[in-house]
Scaffold this active site. Structure first.
Site, mmCIF file in Angstrom:
data_model
loop_
_atom_site.group_PDB
_atom_site.id
_atom_site.type_symbol
_atom_site.label_atom_id
_atom_site.label_comp_id
_atom_site.label_asym_id
_atom_site.label_seq_id
_atom_site.Cartn_x
_atom_site.Cartn_y
_atom_site.Cartn_z
ATOM 1 N N PHE A 33 0.810 -1.223 0.000
ATOM 2 C CA PHE A 33 0.000 0.000 0.000
ATOM 3 C C PHE A 33 0.839 1.267 0.000
ATOM 4 O O PHE A 33 1.835 1.378 0.720
ATOM 5 C CB PHE A 33 -0.915 0.023 1.235
ATOM 6 C CG PHE A 33 -1.892 -1.124 1.279
ATOM 7 C CD1 PHE A 33 -2.387 -1.706 0.121
ATOM 8 C CD2 PHE A 33 -2.325 -1.622 2.508
ATOM 9 C CE1 PHE A 33 -3.292 -2.752 0.171
ATOM 10 C CE2 PHE A 33 -3.221 -2.675 2.556
ATOM 11 C CZ PHE A 33 -3.701 -3.245 1.399
ATOM 12 N N GLY A 36 -1.910 6.335 -2.322
ATOM 13 C CA GLY A 36 -2.988 6.226 -3.315
ATOM 14 C C GLY A 36 -3.986 5.150 -2.910
ATOM 15 O O GLY A 36 -5.205 5.369 -2.934
ATOM 16 N N HIS A 37 -3.467 3.979 -2.510
ATOM 17 C CA HIS A 37 -4.364 2.920 -2.031
ATOM 18 C C HIS A 37 -5.154 3.406 -0.804
ATOM 19 O O HIS A 37 -6.358 3.161 -0.698
ATOM 20 C CB HIS A 37 -3.558 1.699 -1.574
ATOM 21 C CG HIS A 37 -2.865 0.948 -2.661
ATOM 22 N ND1 HIS A 37 -1.502 0.859 -2.743
ATOM 23 C CD2 HIS A 37 -3.355 0.225 -3.699
ATOM 24 C CE1 HIS A 37 -1.163 0.117 -3.774
ATOM 25 N NE2 HIS A 37 -2.265 -0.274 -4.390
ATOM 26 N N GLY A 147 -8.739 3.137 -8.881
ATOM 27 C CA GLY A 147 -8.061 4.399 -9.176
ATOM 28 C C GLY A 147 -8.058 4.686 -10.668
ATOM 29 O O GLY A 147 -8.019 3.766 -11.495
ATOM 30 N N GLU A 148 -8.066 5.962 -11.000
ATOM 31 C CA GLU A 148 -8.060 6.357 -12.422
ATOM 32 C C GLU A 148 -6.669 6.282 -13.048
ATOM 33 O O GLU A 148 -6.539 6.470 -14.244
ATOM 34 C CB GLU A 148 -8.596 7.785 -12.580
ATOM 35 C CG GLU A 148 -10.094 7.864 -12.447
ATOM 36 C CD GLU A 148 -10.650 9.242 -12.713
ATOM 37 O OE1 GLU A 148 -9.859 10.213 -12.817
ATOM 38 O OE2 GLU A 148 -11.882 9.353 -12.797
ATOM 39 N N ASP A 150 -4.991 3.653 -13.532
ATOM 40 C CA ASP A 150 -5.159 2.539 -14.465
ATOM 41 C C ASP A 150 -6.476 2.790 -15.218
ATOM 42 O O ASP A 150 -7.472 2.093 -14.995
ATOM 43 C CB ASP A 150 -5.190 1.221 -13.699
ATOM 44 C CG ASP A 150 -3.887 0.975 -12.971
ATOM 45 O OD1 ASP A 150 -2.892 0.646 -13.623
ATOM 46 O OD2 ASP A 150 -3.854 1.162 -11.739
ATOM 47 N N ARG A 187 5.020 0.265 -8.407
ATOM 48 C CA ARG A 187 6.198 0.039 -9.259
ATOM 49 C C ARG A 187 7.208 1.177 -9.163
ATOM 50 O O ARG A 187 8.335 1.030 -9.628
ATOM 51 C CB ARG A 187 5.775 -0.187 -10.717
ATOM 52 C CG ARG A 187 5.073 -1.530 -10.897
ATOM 53 C CD ARG A 187 4.874 -1.905 -12.347
ATOM 54 N NE ARG A 187 4.476 -3.279 -12.480
ATOM 55 C CZ ARG A 187 3.215 -3.702 -12.642
ATOM 56 N NH1 ARG A 187 2.224 -2.822 -12.684
ATOM 57 N NH2 ARG A 187 2.939 -4.986 -12.748
HETATM 58 O O1 PAF Z 1 -5.051 -2.359 -10.071
HETATM 59 C C1 PAF Z 1 -4.715 -3.390 -9.450
HETATM 60 O O2 PAF Z 1 -4.087 -3.333 -8.390
HETATM 61 C C2 PAF Z 1 -5.086 -4.742 -10.013
HETATM 62 O O3 PAF Z 1 -5.043 -4.737 -11.392
HETATM 63 C C3 PAF Z 1 -6.446 -5.270 -9.496
HETATM 64 C C4 PAF Z 1 -7.583 -4.357 -9.903
HETATM 65 C C5 PAF Z 1 -6.398 -5.372 -7.979
HETATM 66 C C6 PAF Z 1 -6.728 -6.636 -10.074
HETATM 67 O O4 PAF Z 1 -5.736 -7.552 -9.728
#
Ligand code: PAF
Length: 288
Positions: A33, A36-37, A147-148, A150, A187
């Protein structure tokens, strides 16, 4: 906070909550985490009665040459942070429970998954859609929060939920950035100090695009040229893709009419980073 790893136990807790008419919110994550999370969780906390955070590094969404083995993990820290945010249940299924021997069902969201990250990472969104459908089925939330950053993932998940008639709202939340503008991502921990400095080219490119739009530029070529120039001029950075797309269909657009989404994927040394922003013809939008 409950920590559950057994999918059946998760389903039975979800059933119990549903019986009590409690509104369950799910934040799906792959752990490690960052703020953002935590902001997704904090939002989730405010919109429901029970907050479930799933933590599962999903092998099905990593290609054979990708970073599944070295994806950052720190369960003890994640447990502590989830407790601090007030998560009710941390759901940590094992890969063997999610994909037992003989597993053979996968979900394809066809058109939206094809280009952009889907072109660079074949099979990625098949893995994402499959695991998200399983998690939604196991947790049965009223709302799931993504989150946006992704952005393509968010659109793929929304489409899958609509196509599968799931009575679940998918809430997209703005990108969280470091003080210097780098979009938060697990990452980012792969970056060395030079890479960390180079990674700022994504944010600078988004800002440059926004400035052009604010100055009245609407057509795709000058916007993409400015973006490419900034990234190409950054040592250690290599463009995977730069795309100006319709925010709903993710199809390339020739000009901004109303709103468009600028999406970037850039290799910084060996780390692939993504970022995006909304570009609006009328609205003065800030790069979130
Ligand atoms: O964005 C992520 O962390 C992953 O792609 C998710 C949505 C948890 C699916 O594994």
């Amino acid at each position: 906070m409950e920590i559950i790893s057994d999918p059946q136990e998760m389903q039975s807790l979800a059933r119990q909550w549903r019986g009590q008419e409690l509104k369950v919110v799910l934040v799906p994550t792959m752990g490690f985490f960052h703020p953002g999370h935590l902001s997704l969780m904090e939002y989730g906390r405010t919109i429901g009665d029970r907050l479930v955070v799933s933590l599962f590094v999903n092998p099905a969404q990593f290609g054979p040459q990708e970073d599944l083995g070295r994806y950052p993990r720190d369960l003890d820290r994640d447990v502590r942070l989830a407790r601090e945010v007030g998560v009710d249940c941390l759901y940590t299924p094992e890969a063997e429970a999610m994909y037992p021997p003989g597993y053979q069902t996968f979900v394809e969201v066809e058109s939206l998954s094809g280009g952009l990250c889907g072109a660079s990472r074949p099979g990625h969104f098949r893995g994402v859609a499959t695991v998200v459908l399983k998690l939604l089925h196991q947790v049965s939330p009223g709302v799931a929060v993504f989150g946006e950053k992704d952005y393509q993932q968010l659109m793929v998940v929304k489409q899958m939920v609509a196509d599968m008639d799931l009575p679940i709202k998918i809430a997209g939340r703005p990108i969280n950035r470091e003080p210097d503008g780098l979009a938060m991502s697990s990452r980012n921990t792969y970056l060395n100090p030079e890479g960390r400095a180079a990674a700022l080219c994504l944010y600078r490119a988004l800002l440059a695009a926004r400035d052009l739009v604010a100055a009245g530029v609407k057509s795709r070529e000058p916007i993409l040229a400015a973006v490419r120039q900034i990234i190409d001029a950054t040592p250690g950075a290599r463009i995977d893709y730069v795309a100006l797309v319709d925010p709903a269909t993710l199809k390339e657009v020739g000009a901004i009419r109303g709103e468009a989404r600028l999406l970037l994927a850039v290799w910084v040394n060996k780390t692939r980073l993504i970022d995006n922003t909304l570009l609006s013809e009328t609205r003065l939008c800030c790069v979130q």
